[in-house]
Design a protein around this motif. Structure first.
Motif, short mmCIF file in Angstrom:
data_model
loop_
_atom_site.label_atom_id
_atom_site.label_comp_id
_atom_site.label_asym_id
_atom_site.label_seq_id
_atom_site.Cartn_x
_atom_site.Cartn_y
_atom_site.Cartn_z
N GLY A 33 0.65 -1.09 0.18
CA GLY A 33 0.15 0.02 -0.23
C GLY A 33 0.60 1.57 -0.10
O GLY A 33 0.17 2.12 -0.22
N GLY A 34 1.96 1.32 0.23
CA GLY A 34 3.05 2.28 0.11
C GLY A 34 2.66 3.07 1.43
O GLY A 34 3.44 4.38 1.67
N HIS A 35 2.07 2.74 2.66
CA HIS A 35 1.68 3.80 3.65
C HIS A 35 2.86 4.28 4.85
O HIS A 35 2.07 4.60 5.97
CB HIS A 35 0.14 3.85 3.87
CG HIS A 35 -0.70 5.02 2.71
ND1 HIS A 35 -0.29 4.60 1.40
CD2 HIS A 35 -1.54 5.73 2.90
CE1 HIS A 35 -0.94 5.05 0.55
NE2 HIS A 35 -1.58 6.17 2.15
N VAL A 38 6.51 4.85 1.43
CA VAL A 38 6.19 6.11 0.56
C VAL A 38 6.93 7.46 1.39
O VAL A 38 8.03 7.75 0.90
CB VAL A 38 5.13 6.52 -0.24
CG1 VAL A 38 5.10 7.49 -0.44
CG2 VAL A 38 4.56 5.18 -1.41
N PRO A 39 6.39 7.70 2.48
CA PRO A 39 6.53 8.16 4.04
C PRO A 39 7.85 8.37 4.13
O PRO A 39 8.82 8.97 4.25
CB PRO A 39 5.60 8.35 4.81
CG PRO A 39 5.02 7.50 4.50
CD PRO A 39 5.23 7.11 3.08
#
Lengths: 290, 157
Positions: A33-35, A38-39
């Motif tokens: 999901g990259g959550h 990504v941050p």
């Protein structure tokens, strides 16, 4: 905020994903999901050269029951878990935990597999998966294995996953009769992560005493852990306030407790004890209701 | 990398760098500046858009992850002649002061009303937990969403 450049790969299936991960070694990273990732990439705390996006492998999004167990695909989002009627009935600790994660937008995209693989010391899932004595499936190009949750979290942001292994599923036992659960969390005021999060499941015997209790704690130490001393102290005991309090006093025993701007180690240990007692009380209340 | 998206009903094809964030794609490539960049750390919700019908923080996705997807931004919700009931609610109930958080608030509220057409005040607040407003104190935003829920639910809407 602009991450460092990377090459982006969309594997057609899991085999290809594992092959790419093995091929890139330490320079490749799986994107779910990259959550969490990504941050970190935006802050340049992570700068993988290759990103392998599992986002299109929709067969890793599922929740199913078989042989007294619930299995959840790694790409299942927090929102799907939060709203699953199967889970609300068969393993209500999971939806209760899901609704405490991040916010609506984060839960729409963030995945259970991604969160576990990232193993943030203040993430919510590790507490629940530990309390449920869940297992985590890891696959590489040639084999697949189930890792018990108690062995999965190794250290800060470090798991038992091998460098070429992809986390593909999670399985937990269906909640037994005469059991009750609870996840209680004190949200960090800015980030929403757990300052302290306690997941508890209790099982009553015929005399309505505590047959067994399992307690997973997050946010307190460098990794989530099972509060085994609390569990031992409750075995066979009557569910009295006094017994719960005495057991919960062991919640942070032997843990190298985090200390930061928001909570000193002393305060956090105290929170761990209070939240453990409250989570046990709530879980017992629910077990009695059955 | 070449990506195809459908933004507010219009198909586009663009060549983008993989590290381009969805919010920058929307603002700088597609020219839709209604989506705001606030904190850039996934906390404030100003960059909220709908991706395949779900509210997402467009600062926490790469544009390449939206390849093949349908995106709705604030620009598509209504127009000057006919506001969306949510926009009307924010207007009527003074749901904004500086307006910076408003596009994100409205799209988060849109998601909320899709999933729960008649939310209680508490449910509205929970539905907006991913969006920060530094002006209003939220009271008027909650009222604006109640207004919209009522308007959408009424037969002459």
């Amino acid at each position: 905020m602009i991450p460092e450049p990377f090459e982006y790969h969309i594997p057609k299936n899991l085999e290809e994903a594992s092959r790419l991960l093995a091929q890139f070694g330490g320079e490749g990273k799986i994107l779910a999901g990259g959550h969490s990732l990504v941050p970190m990439m935006k802050l340049r705390l992570a700068a993988p050269k290759h990103l392998i996006d599992l986002g299109r492998l929709t067969d890793l999004k599922y929740i199913r029951e078989s042989d007294g167990r619930i299995e959840i695909g790694a790409l299942t989002t927090h929102f799907q878990i939060q709203s699953s009627s199967l889970l609300k009935e068969k393993c209500p600790l999971l939806p209760e935990t899901a609704r405490e994660i991040g916010d609506v937008q984060v839960r729409n995209k963030g995945t259970i597999g991604g969160s576990l693989a990232h193993s943030d010391p203040a993430a919510d899932w590790p507490a629940a998966i530990l309390a449920l004595a869940g297992e985590i499936q890891a696959r590489n190009v040639s084999s697949s294995r189930w890792i018990p949750a108690s062995e999965f979290f190794v250290d800060l942001l470090t798991t038992a996953l091998g460098g070429d292994e992809v986390l593909t599923a999670i399985r937990v036992p269906v909640a037994p009769p005469r059991s009750g659960h609870a996840y209680l969390k004190l949200h960090h005021p800015a980030s929403g992560y757990a300052m302290v999060g306690v997941a508890a499941q209790v099982l009553l015997n015929e005399a309505r005493h505590i047959e067994s209790a399992s307690v997973g704690v997050t946010g307190v130490g460098p990794k989530a852990y099972r509060a085994t001393a609390v569990e031992e102290a409750l075995r066979g005991k009557a569910p009295s306030r006094q017994n719960l309090e005495a057991a919960a006093a062991h919640a942070a025993e032997g843990i190298d407790v985090n200390s930061d701007l928001y909570a000193s180690a002393e305060y956090r240990s105290h929170l761990a004890q209070v939240y453990t007692r409250r989570a046990l009380e709530k879980a017992l209340e629910r077990a009695h209701g059955k | 990398m070449k990506i195809q998206t459908k933004i507010n009903g219009h198909l586009r094809e663009d060549e983008v760098e993989p590290r381009l964030l969805l919010v920058h794609y929307l603002r700088d490539v597609a020219g839709l500046t209604g989506t705001h960049i606030g904190c850039e750390t996934s906390l404030c919700g100003a960059c909220t858009v709908l991706l395949n019908g779900e509210a997402v923080k467009s600062c926490t996705l790469f544009a390449v992850q939206a390849d093949g997807g349908e995106i709705t931004t604030i620009e598509a919700l209504g127009n000057h002649e006919k506001l969306h009931p949510l926009q009307e609610g924010f207007w009527e109930e003074h749901g904004l002061q500086c307006g910076f958080c408003t596009p994100g608030m409205i799209l988060a509220a849109y998601q909320l009303l899709c999933r729960n057409p008649h939310p209680s005040r508490e449910e509205i607040r929970k539905g907006l937990e991913g969006n920060l407003c530094r002006c209003t104190g939220y009271q008027h935003i909650v009222k604006a969403i109640e207004y919209a829920a009522q308007k959408i639910g009424s037969p002459d809407a």
